[in-house]
Design an enzyme around this catalytic site. Sequence first.
Site, PDB file in Angstrom:
ATOM      1  N   ASP A   7     -11.253  -3.244  -0.917  1.00  0.00           N
ATOM      2  CA  ASP A   7     -11.634  -3.810   0.378  1.00  0.00           C
ATOM      3  C   ASP A   7     -13.167  -3.800   0.455  1.00  0.00           C
ATOM      4  OD1 ASP A   7     -11.991  -4.539   2.978  1.00  0.00           O
ATOM      5  OD2 ASP A   7     -10.724  -3.008   3.869  1.00  0.00           O
ATOM      6  N   ASP A  31      -7.447   7.763  -6.184  1.00  0.00           N
ATOM      7  CA  ASP A  31      -7.039   8.744  -5.174  1.00  0.00           C
ATOM      8  C   ASP A  31      -5.591   9.140  -5.428  1.00  0.00           C
ATOM      9  OD1 ASP A  31      -5.426   6.746  -4.016  1.00  0.00           O
ATOM     10  OD2 ASP A  31      -7.013   6.159  -2.625  1.00  0.00           O
ATOM     11  N   LYS A  79      -9.665  12.202  -3.237  1.00  0.00           N
ATOM     12  CA  LYS A  79     -10.629  11.567  -2.341  1.00  0.00           C
ATOM     13  C   LYS A  79     -10.225  11.870  -0.913  1.00  0.00           C
ATOM     14  CE  LYS A  79      -9.815   7.164  -1.106  1.00  0.00           C
ATOM     15  NZ  LYS A  79      -9.528   5.724  -1.289  1.00  0.00           N
ATOM     16  N   HIS A 104       0.816  -1.216   0.000  1.00  0.00           N
ATOM     17  CA  HIS A 104       0.000   0.000   0.000  1.00  0.00           C
ATOM     18  C   HIS A 104       0.855   1.275   0.000  1.00  0.00           C
ATOM     19  CE1 HIS A 104      -3.112   2.841   0.810  1.00  0.00           C
ATOM     20  NE2 HIS A 104      -2.496   3.211   1.911  1.00  0.00           N
ATOM     21  N   THR A 133     -14.405   2.811  -2.589  1.00  0.00           N
ATOM     22  CA  THR A 133     -13.590   3.700  -3.433  1.00  0.00           C
ATOM     23  C   THR A 133     -13.841   3.425  -4.914  1.00  0.00           C
ATOM     24  OG1 THR A 133     -11.885   3.693  -1.733  1.00  0.00           O
ATOM     25  CG2 THR A 133     -11.189   4.336  -3.950  1.00  0.00           C
TER      26      THR A 133
HETATM   27  C1  R5P Z   1      -6.586   3.455   0.143  1.00  0.00           C
HETATM   28  O1  R5P Z   1      -5.853   4.424   0.226  1.00  0.00           O
HETATM   29  C2  R5P Z   1      -6.323   2.260  -0.726  1.00  0.00           C
HETATM   30  O2  R5P Z   1      -5.382   2.522  -1.721  1.00  0.00           O
HETATM   31  C3  R5P Z   1      -7.617   1.762  -1.339  1.00  0.00           C
HETATM   32  O3  R5P Z   1      -8.160   2.787  -2.154  1.00  0.00           O
HETATM   33  C4  R5P Z   1      -8.617   1.398  -0.280  1.00  0.00           C
HETATM   34  O4  R5P Z   1      -8.024   0.561   0.674  1.00  0.00           O
HETATM   35  C5  R5P Z   1      -9.825   0.750  -0.867  1.00  0.00           C
HETATM   36  O5  R5P Z   1     -10.695   0.488   0.165  1.00  0.00           O
HETATM   37  P1  R5P Z   1     -12.243   0.348  -0.080  1.00  0.00           P
HETATM   38  O6  R5P Z   1     -12.416  -0.696  -1.128  1.00  0.00           O
HETATM   39  O7  R5P Z   1     -12.775  -0.104   1.270  1.00  0.00           O
HETATM   40  O8  R5P Z   1     -12.773   1.672  -0.464  1.00  0.00           O
END
Ligand code: R5P
Length: 324
Positions: A226, A173, A196, A132, A230
């Site tokens: 996750d 993002d 974002k 990440h 997003t």
């Molecule tokens: C966040 O900064 C990561 O790069 C992903 O954008 C994030 O973990 C995605 O999470 P979710 O699917 O829950 O929005």
Amino acid sequence: MVLSGEPVIIAGSFGQSLGVKISEITGIKMGKIFSGKFSDGETRIRIDEDVTGKDAFVVQPTSPPVNDSIMELMLICDALRGWDAGRITAVIPYFGYARQERAVRKGEPIAAEIAADMISSVAGSVITMDIHAQVVMEYFDVPSENICGTPVFASFFREKMYYPEDSVVVAPDLGSITRSRRLSDALGIPLAFTDKKRPDANISEITGFMGDVSGKRCILTDDIIDTAGTITETAAMVTEMGASKVYAFAAHGVLSGEAFEKIYESHIEKVVLLDTVPFDEDKDRRVRGDRESKFEVLSSAGIFAEKITEISSGYKFSEIKKYR
Ligand code: R5P
């Protein structure tokens, strides 16, 4: 360090299928392991063969249930130490806790650093993929390397959906711009990006956009999907801005909570993932019903196999400067 005998791959419960694929490519055999639970839920591990002096590669993503998978990884590494393995490399295709790489508010821990410290106490080196945040690699006290899964996505795109003249890579993002640029450069297509913010854990809010997506096939790229908030919110936004089709490429399909439901309700036509986290086919089947699956899972095994072969043939990890 004195290595003797053939190298060996030991896969944890969550790294089984990737471990087997890596073993098939490298020709390194899978070691025998017993993994179970005691009645109270504690993890129970036993390495059922002599690995004394061997170059051992432990394949285990620290994916959900994160605390169980991380503990299992630790216990496997320690059991290998009990056998006096010659060298232990933790191969962690997805590193859970990496998103807690800094304390956002006073009173919060830097969980990624704690997880890295724990792993460094039992493994001699670490390989991970599409981490990440690169800073997490600095938290390991042993040689560590983060490898990049972009070539797998780039080959898939070229073979299956090559419309470079009307495609655009979209970073959902600012944190994912470097990763997205890597894909846009590899494919020779433009990049757009979203701004974002996260008002709270697992809640995202889109605050701005830069680039042209009208009439274009948008490839949303992220390291992790996750809860799918997003990616589905970004998909809705680019659709509103006139995108002709929306695809999502992400290394790690964590897919927790209502992620499957959100993806099937979204404008995303296809979600392309790597196999760094075991994919829940049953849940996919349950949620999609009669519909065709929106998911395509590509294998990262070739990239790991290449790195493992290099390491077992004497590859030296690059010295990473510590700044803590
Ligand atoms: C966040 O900064 C990561 O790069 C992903 O954008 C994030 O973990 C995605 O999470 P979710 O699917 O829950 O929005």
